[in-house]
Design a protein around this motif. Structure first.
Motif, PDB file in Angstrom:
ATOM      1  N   GLY A   6       0.815  -1.210   0.000  1.00  0.00           N
ATOM      2  CA  GLY A   6       0.000   0.000   0.000  1.00  0.00           C
ATOM      3  C   GLY A   6       0.847   1.259   0.000  1.00  0.00           C
ATOM      4  O   GLY A   6       0.545   2.227  -0.704  1.00  0.00           O
ATOM      5  N   ALA A   7       1.918   1.253   0.774  1.00  0.00           N
ATOM      6  CA  ALA A   7       2.807   2.423   0.824  1.00  0.00           C
ATOM      7  C   ALA A   7       3.477   2.655  -0.523  1.00  0.00           C
ATOM      8  O   ALA A   7       3.610   3.798  -0.972  1.00  0.00           O
ATOM      9  N   VAL A   8       3.889   1.586  -1.182  1.00  0.00           N
ATOM     10  CA  VAL A   8       4.516   1.731  -2.504  1.00  0.00           C
ATOM     11  C   VAL A   8       3.488   2.242  -3.508  1.00  0.00           C
ATOM     12  O   VAL A   8       3.773   3.125  -4.312  1.00  0.00           O
ATOM     13  N   ARG A   9       2.270   1.716  -3.462  1.00  0.00           N
ATOM     14  CA  ARG A   9       1.215   2.173  -4.378  1.00  0.00           C
ATOM     15  C   ARG A   9       0.896   3.653  -4.186  1.00  0.00           C
ATOM     16  O   ARG A   9       0.618   4.362  -5.146  1.00  0.00           O
ATOM     17  N   ARG A  10       0.914   4.112  -2.944  1.00  0.00           N
ATOM     18  CA  ARG A  10       0.564   5.504  -2.652  1.00  0.00           C
ATOM     19  C   ARG A  10       1.741   6.473  -2.810  1.00  0.00           C
ATOM     20  O   ARG A  10       1.550   7.683  -2.742  1.00  0.00           O
ATOM     21  N   ASP A  12       4.126   9.125  -3.826  1.00  0.00           N
ATOM     22  CA  ASP A  12       4.013  10.198  -4.818  1.00  0.00           C
ATOM     23  C   ASP A  12       5.036  11.309  -4.584  1.00  0.00           C
ATOM     24  O   ASP A  12       4.888  12.414  -5.073  1.00  0.00           O
ATOM     25  N   THR A  13       6.076  11.005  -3.844  1.00  0.00           N
ATOM     26  CA  THR A  13       7.101  11.990  -3.525  1.00  0.00           C
ATOM     27  C   THR A  13       8.229  11.908  -4.553  1.00  0.00           C
ATOM     28  O   THR A  13       9.365  11.593  -4.228  1.00  0.00           O
ATOM     29  N   PHE A  14       7.895  12.147  -5.796  1.00  0.00           N
ATOM     30  CA  PHE A  14       8.890  12.084  -6.860  1.00  0.00           C
ATOM     31  C   PHE A  14       9.635  13.405  -6.948  1.00  0.00           C
ATOM     32  O   PHE A  14       9.035  14.474  -6.872  1.00  0.00           O
ATOM     33  N   THR A  15      10.939  13.306  -7.082  1.00  0.00           N
ATOM     34  CA  THR A  15      11.799  14.481  -7.203  1.00  0.00           C
ATOM     35  C   THR A  15      12.749  14.255  -8.378  1.00  0.00           C
ATOM     36  O   THR A  15      12.891  13.125  -8.856  1.00  0.00           O
ATOM     37  N   PRO A  16      13.427  15.283  -8.834  1.00  0.00           N
ATOM     38  CA  PRO A  16      14.415  15.079  -9.897  1.00  0.00           C
ATOM     39  C   PRO A  16      15.517  14.097  -9.490  1.00  0.00           C
ATOM     40  O   PRO A  16      16.086  13.414 -10.329  1.00  0.00           O
ATOM     41  N   GLU A  17      15.790  13.997  -8.191  1.00  0.00           N
ATOM     42  CA  GLU A  17      16.836  13.081  -7.733  1.00  0.00           C
ATOM     43  C   GLU A  17      16.394  11.616  -7.795  1.00  0.00           C
ATOM     44  O   GLU A  17      17.165  10.746  -8.155  1.00  0.00           O
ATOM     45  N   ASN A  19      13.641  10.514  -9.512  1.00  0.00           N
ATOM     46  CA  ASN A  19      12.827  10.273 -10.697  1.00  0.00           C
ATOM     47  C   ASN A  19      13.369  11.115 -11.856  1.00  0.00           C
ATOM     48  O   ASN A  19      12.675  11.970 -12.394  1.00  0.00           O
ATOM     49  N   PRO A  20      14.634  10.889 -12.231  1.00  0.00           N
ATOM     50  CA  PRO A  20      15.284  11.780 -13.193  1.00  0.00           C
ATOM     51  C   PRO A  20      14.648  11.815 -14.575  1.00  0.00           C
ATOM     52  O   PRO A  20      14.822  12.785 -15.304  1.00  0.00           O
ATOM     53  N   TYR A  21      13.896  10.797 -14.953  1.00  0.00           N
ATOM     54  CA  TYR A  21      13.301  10.760 -16.289  1.00  0.00           C
ATOM     55  C   TYR A  21      11.808  11.061 -16.281  1.00  0.00           C
ATOM     56  O   TYR A  21      11.154  10.999 -17.312  1.00  0.00           O
ATOM     57  N   GLY A  22      11.241  11.344 -15.107  1.00  0.00           N
ATOM     58  CA  GLY A  22       9.836  11.710 -15.013  1.00  0.00           C
ATOM     59  C   GLY A  22       8.858  10.596 -15.313  1.00  0.00           C
ATOM     60  O   GLY A  22       7.706  10.851 -15.638  1.00  0.00           O
ATOM     61  N   LYS A  23       9.273   9.353 -15.184  1.00  0.00           N
ATOM     62  CA  LYS A  23       8.422   8.216 -15.549  1.00  0.00           C
ATOM     63  C   LYS A  23       7.547   7.699 -14.403  1.00  0.00           C
ATOM     64  O   LYS A  23       6.566   7.012 -14.646  1.00  0.00           O
ATOM     65  N   HIS A  24       7.916   7.963 -13.172  1.00  0.00           N
ATOM     66  CA  HIS A  24       7.149   7.529 -11.989  1.00  0.00           C
ATOM     67  C   HIS A  24       6.949   6.020 -11.936  1.00  0.00           C
ATOM     68  O   HIS A  24       5.911   5.541 -11.509  1.00  0.00           O
ATOM     69  N   TYR A  25       7.925   5.241 -12.356  1.00  0.00           N
ATOM     70  CA  TYR A  25       7.794   3.785 -12.329  1.00  0.00           C
ATOM     71  C   TYR A  25       8.632   3.134 -11.234  1.00  0.00           C
ATOM     72  O   TYR A  25       8.647   1.914 -11.113  1.00  0.00           O
ATOM     73  N   CYS A  26       9.322   3.926 -10.440  1.00  0.00           N
ATOM     74  CA  CYS A  26      10.163   3.374  -9.388  1.00  0.00           C
ATOM     75  C   CYS A  26      10.030   4.251  -8.148  1.00  0.00           C
ATOM     76  O   CYS A  26       9.942   5.470  -8.251  1.00  0.00           O
ATOM     77  N   SER A  28      11.391   4.634  -3.919  1.00  0.00           N
ATOM     78  CA  SER A  28      12.279   4.219  -2.841  1.00  0.00           C
ATOM     79  C   SER A  28      11.812   4.945  -1.588  1.00  0.00           C
ATOM     80  O   SER A  28      11.742   6.168  -1.567  1.00  0.00           O
ATOM     81  N   LEU A  29      11.452   4.185  -0.555  1.00  0.00           N
ATOM     82  CA  LEU A  29      10.952   4.786   0.668  1.00  0.00           C
ATOM     83  C   LEU A  29      11.436   3.994   1.870  1.00  0.00           C
ATOM     84  O   LEU A  29      11.960   2.894   1.729  1.00  0.00           O
ATOM     85  N   VAL A  30      11.275   4.573   3.044  1.00  0.00           N
ATOM     86  CA  VAL A  30      11.696   3.920   4.281  1.00  0.00           C
ATOM     87  C   VAL A  30      10.458   3.617   5.112  1.00  0.00           C
ATOM     88  O   VAL A  30       9.613   4.483   5.323  1.00  0.00           O
ATOM     89  N   MET A  31      10.368   2.364   5.571  1.00  0.00           N
ATOM     90  CA  MET A  31       9.287   1.941   6.465  1.00  0.00           C
ATOM     91  C   MET A  31       9.910   1.176   7.620  1.00  0.00           C
ATOM     92  O   MET A  31      10.677   0.238   7.392  1.00  0.00           O
TER      93      MET A  31
END
Length: 80
Positions: A6-10, A12-17, A19-26, A28-31
């Motif tokens: 659920g956390a991965v699905r939600r 949305d904290t994409f940044t240039p660092e 998400n350099p290509y703007g694709k939103h397919y990857c 990385s988060l801490v739980m």
């Protein structure tokens, strides 16, 4: 595992660092102190190979991989 998915699905904290290509397919988060990586793969309807260019195709099939990064390494999602 449901909380992690659920956390991965939600995510949305994409940044240039991260998400350099703007694709939103990857993501990385801490739980709970653990680095979690989630990645979406895109496949044509017949599953004839992964194709990142299908991200906007409404008929594309999607598969999500969720990984635990035990080494706490920095992960950069690359364009392939």
């Amino acid at each position: 595992m449901n909380e992690v998915a659920g956390a991965v699905r939600r995510f949305d904290t994409f940044t240039p660092e991260n998400n350099p290509y703007g694709k939103h397919y990857c993501a990385s988060l801490v739980m709970a102190g653990h680095r979690i990586i989630g990645k979406i793969e895109y496949y044509p309807p017949n599953y004839a190979g992964n194709d990142p260019h299908l991200a906007d195709d409404p008929f594309a099939k999607r598969a999500m991989t969720i990984m635990l990064n035990k080494k706490s390494q920095s992960i950069l999602c690359t364009n392939y």
